[in-house]
Scaffold this motif. Structure first.
Motif, PDB file in Angstrom:
ATOM      1  N   GLU A  48       0.846  -1.187   0.000  1.00  0.00           N
ATOM      2  CA  GLU A  48       0.000   0.000   0.000  1.00  0.00           C
ATOM      3  C   GLU A  48       0.886   1.243   0.000  1.00  0.00           C
ATOM      4  N   CYS A  59      -4.643   6.588  -1.395  1.00  0.00           N
ATOM      5  CA  CYS A  59      -3.995   5.303  -1.205  1.00  0.00           C
ATOM      6  C   CYS A  59      -4.031   4.510  -2.512  1.00  0.00           C
ATOM      7  N   ALA A  61      -2.843   0.549  -4.264  1.00  0.00           N
ATOM      8  CA  ALA A  61      -2.279  -0.792  -4.154  1.00  0.00           C
ATOM      9  C   ALA A  61      -1.234  -0.891  -5.252  1.00  0.00           C
ATOM     10  N   ASN A  63       2.240  -3.006  -7.070  1.00  0.00           N
ATOM     11  CA  ASN A  63       2.756  -4.341  -7.312  1.00  0.00           C
ATOM     12  C   ASN A  63       4.202  -4.254  -7.774  1.00  0.00           C
ATOM     13  N   GLU A  84      -7.698   3.344  -4.581  1.00  0.00           N
ATOM     14  CA  GLU A  84      -8.691   2.633  -3.767  1.00  0.00           C
ATOM     15  C   GLU A  84     -10.032   2.502  -4.487  1.00  0.00           C
ATOM     16  N   ILE A  87     -10.445  -0.323  -7.503  1.00  0.00           N
ATOM     17  CA  ILE A  87     -10.340  -1.754  -7.234  1.00  0.00           C
ATOM     18  C   ILE A  87     -11.718  -2.404  -7.230  1.00  0.00           C
ATOM     19  N   ARG A 122      -0.986  -9.835  -3.565  1.00  0.00           N
ATOM     20  CA  ARG A 122      -1.619  -8.791  -4.379  1.00  0.00           C
ATOM     21  C   ARG A 122      -3.099  -8.681  -4.059  1.00  0.00           C
ATOM     22  N   ILE A 125      -3.647  -7.124  -0.521  1.00  0.00           N
ATOM     23  CA  ILE A 125      -3.411  -5.674  -0.507  1.00  0.00           C
ATOM     24  C   ILE A 125      -4.552  -4.950  -1.203  1.00  0.00           C
ATOM     25  N   ARG A 126      -5.003  -5.480  -2.336  1.00  0.00           N
ATOM     26  CA  ARG A 126      -6.106  -4.846  -3.060  1.00  0.00           C
ATOM     27  C   ARG A 126      -7.361  -4.823  -2.176  1.00  0.00           C
ATOM     28  N   ARG A 128      -7.410  -4.843   1.165  1.00  0.00           N
ATOM     29  CA  ARG A 128      -7.179  -3.903   2.268  1.00  0.00           C
ATOM     30  C   ARG A 128      -7.374  -2.457   1.804  1.00  0.00           C
ATOM     31  N   VAL A 129      -6.818  -2.122   0.642  1.00  0.00           N
ATOM     32  CA  VAL A 129      -6.951  -0.765   0.113  1.00  0.00           C
ATOM     33  C   VAL A 129      -8.409  -0.486  -0.238  1.00  0.00           C
TER      34      VAL A 129
END
Length: 146
Positions: A48, A59, A61, A63, A84, A87, A122, A125-126, A128-129
């Motif tokens: 992030e 924010c 995400a 890679n 964010e 996604i 990946r 994180i996606r 979470r964001v």
């Protein structure tokens, strides 16, 4: 005095603007960047990336990639970067479930193991964001003029 943040993927420039602060997922841990930062080049891992302008925080995400930092500028080169709100939560959830299922049948000596771990990271994180964005959206209040 702000720092210039430039985030570039193979497809396009995602951000090219002045910001007050950046927090990024370095290979050896999260690190922060403020204007006047010492010269620094590092590897970025899946994670992030957050940047702030006054009270506005954004924010992404990201890679894997690299960051080149100096006193006035931070250039980030990454494979992918998603804000964010970009996604697709359900798609990320499906990807996480597929990676978890694949990992049930792999061991660290299998050739596909590292790819499955990366896919899981990946997706996590996606999610979470995306959850951060979804919680911000649900916390907004609507006021009505009476």
């Amino acid at each position: 005095m702000p720092i210039r943040l430039k985030i570039i993927t193979p497809e396009k420039t995602i951000i090219d603007q002045d910001v007050d602060e950046v927090v990024a997922p370095g290979y050896y841990g999260e690190f922060g960047v403020l204007p006047g930062h010492a010269r620094y080049i590092t590897i970025l891992k899946i994670g992030e990336l957050t940047y702030r302008n006054a009270a506005d925080e954004k924010c992404l995400a990201i890679n894997w990639g690299y960051a080149d930092i100096n006193q006035k500028k931070m250039t980030v080169l990454v494979e992918t970067a998603e804000f964010e709100h970009e996604i697709d939560y359900n798609r990320a959830l499906d990807a996480k479930q597929r990676a978890e299922e694949e990992l049930k049948h792999l061991t660290p000596i299998d050739a596909q193991y590292v790819a499955a771990i990366s896919a899981l990271e990946r997706a996590a994180i996606r999610l979470r964001v995306s959850n951060r964005y979804r919680s911000k959206s649900s916390n907004r209040t609507i006021s009505y003029n009476k």
